[in-house]
Design an enzyme around this catalytic site. Structure first.
Site, PDB file in Angstrom:
ATOM      1  N   ASP A   1     -31.657 -10.073  -8.359  1.00  0.00           N
ATOM      2  CA  ASP A   1     -30.845 -11.101  -8.137  1.00  0.00           C
ATOM      3  C   ASP A   1     -30.804 -11.955  -9.557  1.00  0.00           C
ATOM      4  OD1 ASP A   1     -30.246 -14.125  -6.928  1.00  0.00           O
ATOM      5  OD2 ASP A   1     -30.694 -12.779  -5.144  1.00  0.00           O
TER       6      ASP A   1
ATOM      7  N   TYR B   1     -12.728 -15.367  -2.206  1.00  0.00           N
ATOM      8  CA  TYR B   1     -13.642 -14.751  -1.133  1.00  0.00           C
ATOM      9  C   TYR B   1     -13.015 -13.866  -0.268  1.00  0.00           C
ATOM     10  CZ  TYR B   1     -17.684 -14.668   1.765  1.00  0.00           C
ATOM     11  OH  TYR B   1     -18.787 -14.427   2.725  1.00  0.00           O
TER      12      TYR B   1
ATOM     13  N   THR C   1     -24.233 -21.049   3.907  1.00  0.00           N
ATOM     14  CA  THR C   1     -23.413 -21.924   4.926  1.00  0.00           C
ATOM     15  C   THR C   1     -24.149 -23.036   5.199  1.00  0.00           C
ATOM     16  OG1 THR C   1     -24.488 -20.202   6.507  1.00  0.00           O
ATOM     17  CG2 THR C   1     -22.337 -19.644   5.777  1.00  0.00           C
TER      18      THR C   1
ATOM     19  N   LYS D   1     -13.363  -9.687  -0.131  1.00  0.00           N
ATOM     20  CA  LYS D   1     -14.052  -9.164   0.998  1.00  0.00           C
ATOM     21  C   LYS D   1     -13.196  -8.207   1.906  1.00  0.00           C
ATOM     22  CE  LYS D   1     -18.237 -11.249   0.576  1.00  0.00           C
ATOM     23  NZ  LYS D   1     -19.402 -10.666   0.283  1.00  0.00           N
TER      24      LYS D   1
END
Ligand SMILES: NC(=O)c1ccc[n+]([C@@H]2O[C@H](COP(=O)([O-])OP(=O)(O)OC[C@H]3O[C@@H](n4cnc5c(N)ncnc54)[C@H](O)[C@@H]3O)[C@@H](O)[C@H]2O)c1
Length: 243
Positions: free
Chosen positions: A37, A152, A190, A156
């Site tokens: 990460d 995005y 989110t 995706k």
């Protein structure tokens, strides 16, 4: 007996959210996990919690040279890599007219180019392992669309297509590649939308998913239990895409 005993699995974006949940579930079922990460402190903490079966490396998935170091580290620590979860991702919210080229390219770079570099970098190690399983975390934004997140959605949908292309090339080497398409899952990404129940009104299961529910799916795909599945889409969205 664990369901992924003896596997060496790389999980990108493993410092928090779904990536951390994937690492926890895989270690609980017998895998050794290398988490990567850009958030070093959080990543180290997750690896420390998991003990000797886990290790953390700071890594930006857009850095191809560093991908080779990550794979070499994993192989030296735990043996050839037989699992990869391309999970790191970012979202940028803006209507198209206000979206800068730099912001669009950054999302494509992390979410799409990062997945390409991950698949490319692990294949030699997976061939040494005698095969493997790659899980690419897409989204229901890779099946349908949502407003104000053009980069995005583009990235995706690309991940969904790249998954099929890679599955075709890697199949003869015993390497399976599948995509996972979560609906709204309660993570920091989110934090705002997952709290607002109104967006789940028309969803058959009217709630956000949990990282653990997605981790169960990823565990299944990394394990041999999914042995005949490759190039496929696995949706976990509370039924959102039935609408
Ligand atoms: N949460 C959702 O509702 C949802 C839905 C569909 C798909 N997804 C996808 O699931 C994946 C995980 O998301 P999450 O909800 O856990 O979000 P999150 O923001 O909690 O976790 C994403 C992780 O990726 C890391 N990351 C970002 N850029 C990176 C880079 N360049 N290199 C390495 N690591 C990087 C972040 O530091 C973070 O730890 C993402 O690919 C996301 O697009 C999430």
């Amino acid at each position: 007996m664990g369901r992924v005993d003896g596997r060496t699995v790389l999980v990108t974006g493993g410092a928090r959210g779904m990536g951390a949940a994937f690492a926890r579930r895989l270690v609980a079922e017998g895998a050794s996990v290398v988490l990567t990460d850009v958030l070093a402190e959080e990543g180290k903490a997750v690896a420390a919690e998991l003990g000797s079966a886990a290790s953390f490396l700071p890594h930006d998935v857009t850095d191809e040279a560093a991908w080779l170091d990550v794979v070499a580290h994993a192989e030296a620590a735990f043996g050839p890599v037989s699992g990869l979860v391309n999970n790191a991702g970012i979202v940028h919210v803006d209507p198209i007219a206000a979206l800068s080229e730099a912001d669009y390219r950054r999302v494509i770079d992390v979410n799409q180019v990062g997945v390409f570099l991950g698949m490319k970098s692990v294949v030699p190690s997976m061939r040494r392992a005698g095969g493997g399983s790659i899980v690419n975390i897409s989204s229901i934004g890779g099946i349908i669309s949502f407003t104000n997140i053009l980069g995005y959605v583009a990235s995706k949908w690309a991940v969904r297509g790249m998954t099929k292309a890679a599955a075709q090339e890697f199949g003869p080497w015993g390497i399976r590649v599948n995509s996972v398409h979560p609906g709204v899952v309660a993570t920091e990404m989110t934090a705002d939308s997952a709290r607002s129940n109104s967006m789940f009104h028309d969803q058959p299961l009217p709630r956000a998913g949990t990282p653990e529910e997605l981790a169960n799916l990823v565990l299944f795909l990394i394990s041999d239990e999914s042995g005949y599945s490759t190039g496929s889409e696995f949706v976990a969205d509370g039924g959102f895409t039935t609408q």
